[in-house]
Design an enzyme around this catalytic site. Sequence first.
Site, short mmCIF file in Angstrom:
data_model
loop_
_atom_site.label_atom_id
_atom_site.label_comp_id
_atom_site.label_asym_id
_atom_site.label_seq_id
_atom_site.Cartn_x
_atom_site.Cartn_y
_atom_site.Cartn_z
N ILE A 44 2.25 48.14 -48.71
CA ILE A 44 3.56 47.49 -48.63
C ILE A 44 4.64 48.49 -48.24
CG2 ILE A 44 5.30 46.19 -49.94
CD1 ILE A 44 2.90 45.56 -51.94
N CYS A 45 5.50 48.10 -47.32
CA CYS A 45 6.66 48.90 -46.96
C CYS A 45 7.89 48.22 -47.57
CB CYS A 45 6.80 49.00 -45.44
SG CYS A 45 8.20 50.01 -44.93
N LEU A 46 8.33 48.75 -48.71
CA LEU A 46 9.49 48.20 -49.41
C LEU A 46 10.21 49.35 -50.10
CD1 LEU A 46 11.07 45.64 -50.30
CD2 LEU A 46 9.53 45.52 -52.27
#
Length: 195
Positions: free
Chosen positions: A88-90
């Site tokens: 996840i890119c967060l």
Amino acid sequence: MLDVSRIQKELTEIERDKKTSGISANLCGDSDLAHLCGTIAGPMGTPYEGGLFQIDIRLPAAYPFEPPKMQFMTKVWHPNISSQNGAICLDILKDQWSPALTLKTALLSLQALLSAPEPDDPQDAVVAQQFRRDYATYVSTARYWTEAFAKGAYLGMEEKVQKLVEMGFPEDMVRTTLEQCGGDENMALEKLCSG
């Protein structure tokens, strides 16, 4: 060293609000508070609507001073989530984490990310490119993946719950145990019988 009381408090808060929030989190194993299994419901009005997405949550020893490590276990077609490994890119799971945040806010942020993809900061460049160049195909692919991977598991889960309830186990206990066992009906039955 993990702050056990904080984690238990956070899990209680998630459990209390799970019907309205659409998120849940439980222990994955027997008693390891550092490994949790979360679920988020696909947001209404998105290609993910109706899906139930499993999240693997690993808490570092320095939690809450370091962010939890989260990864989608359910395959999802989204610019900010790897279609290969669920990474996840967060920002709040990286450099924007604060000890004031909780597992609940992190899971709600993932749910919000499903509603508002950020293709300019992608985890999956192929999906981000499709999102920008052919939005209609992106939406239909995301819907297809939700049907294939997030709804199928959920529907199967309901059948498993029903079978175990028919064996005489309370429904809440069955749901929690199945979530802890990642939907493995045999492992859940073994756990229910032993405990």
